[in-house]
Design a protein around this motif. Structure first.
Motif, short mmCIF file in Angstrom:
data_model
loop_
_atom_site.label_atom_id
_atom_site.label_comp_id
_atom_site.label_asym_id
_atom_site.label_seq_id
_atom_site.Cartn_x
_atom_site.Cartn_y
_atom_site.Cartn_z
N HIS A 10 0.48 -0.73 -0.19
CA HIS A 10 0.13 -0.22 0.25
C HIS A 10 1.02 1.42 -0.11
O HIS A 10 0.94 2.67 -0.54
CB HIS A 10 -0.38 -0.22 1.56
CG HIS A 10 -2.06 1.29 2.04
ND1 HIS A 10 -1.12 2.28 2.44
CD2 HIS A 10 -2.41 1.52 1.44
CE1 HIS A 10 -1.88 2.97 2.06
NE2 HIS A 10 -3.06 3.42 1.49
N LEU A 125 -6.84 1.98 -3.19
CA LEU A 125 -5.33 1.65 -2.59
C LEU A 125 -6.07 0.94 -1.11
O LEU A 125 -5.83 0.08 -0.26
CB LEU A 125 -4.20 1.99 -2.64
CG LEU A 125 -3.87 2.12 -4.50
CD1 LEU A 125 -2.46 3.30 -4.12
CD2 LEU A 125 -3.21 1.01 -4.59
N TYR A 133 -5.51 -8.32 -2.99
CA TYR A 133 -4.55 -7.93 -4.26
C TYR A 133 -4.47 -9.53 -5.36
O TYR A 133 -3.95 -9.53 -6.02
CB TYR A 133 -3.20 -7.87 -2.83
CG TYR A 133 -3.37 -6.37 -3.74
CD1 TYR A 133 -2.69 -5.91 -4.14
CD2 TYR A 133 -2.76 -5.71 -1.51
CE1 TYR A 133 -2.54 -4.09 -3.81
CE2 TYR A 133 -2.47 -4.61 -1.38
CZ TYR A 133 -2.23 -3.24 -2.10
OH TYR A 133 -2.15 -2.80 -2.00
N ILE A 151 -2.91 -3.38 -10.70
CA ILE A 151 -2.14 -1.95 -9.84
C ILE A 151 -0.79 -1.68 -10.88
O ILE A 151 -0.48 -0.53 -10.81
CB ILE A 151 -2.56 -1.96 -8.96
CG1 ILE A 151 -4.01 -1.69 -8.62
CG2 ILE A 151 -2.32 -1.12 -8.19
CD1 ILE A 151 -4.67 -2.74 -7.19
#
Length: 176
Positions: A10, A125, A133, A151
């Motif tokens: 992150h 996020l 994820y 991402i």
């Protein structure tokens, strides 16, 4: 965020996307509309198109991951930019003529739009955990594409286009 590795991912992504968000105003700052639309050759992309495309691709892909629509459409950026493209256009597979048709009335729109896209990116996020994820979103590839991989791909595309825009800006400044 359940574990340290998710927090690290992150934090790195927030930093990376923050660099994109900071770079957009810098690359357009001080350039005239004519300079923003200058192309090194007839087939090349100009700063305005590159910056718009990097924001549009980020906007579309983040919206898809978040399960909503892009800021481009939902927040009226499509009307503010008033480009000669279909509302859903994002720049993929555009021809040189399409790039040449790009217009810009207000250079401040680029930073404002990127700022809106950046806020949506941060919201996405902030809501991700390790399971999200790892979620497979496209199994047509080997290995399959996960949310995390997508991402990184979005960031990579934005960073490349920002670098291209910075290079063209450098050419413009050398021409002055």
């Amino acid at each position: 965020m359940a574990d340290d590795s998710t927090k690290t991912a992150h934090d790195l992504l927030v930093d990376g996307f923050g660099r994109i968000q900071e770079g957009v105003p810098d690359v357009v700052d001080g350039l005239s509309v004519d300079e923003l639309l200058w192309r090194p050759d007839p087939e090349a992309n100009h700063v305005a198109w590159l910056v718009w495309h990097l924001a549009r691709q980020q906007d579309d892909q983040v919206a898809g991951l978040a399960g909503g629509g892009p800021a481009w459409l939902e927040d009226g950026w499509v009307d503010r930019f008033d480009l000669p493209y279909a509302p859903e256009a994002h720049g993929w597979s555009m021809s040189s003529d399409d790039v040449g048709a790009f217009t810009v009335a207000d250079p401040a729109l680029f930073a404002a739009y990127q700022g809106a896209v950046h806020a949506r990116t941060l919201a996405l996020l902030d809501g991700l955990d390790a399971d999200r994820y790892a979620e497979v979103i496209d199994d047509r590839w080997d290995p399959p594409v996960t949310v995390g991989v997508r991402i990184v791909s979005v960031f990579d595309d934005a960073a490349k286009h920002l670098g291209q825009a910075e290079y063209v800006r450098g050419l413009i400044l050398r021409r002055r």
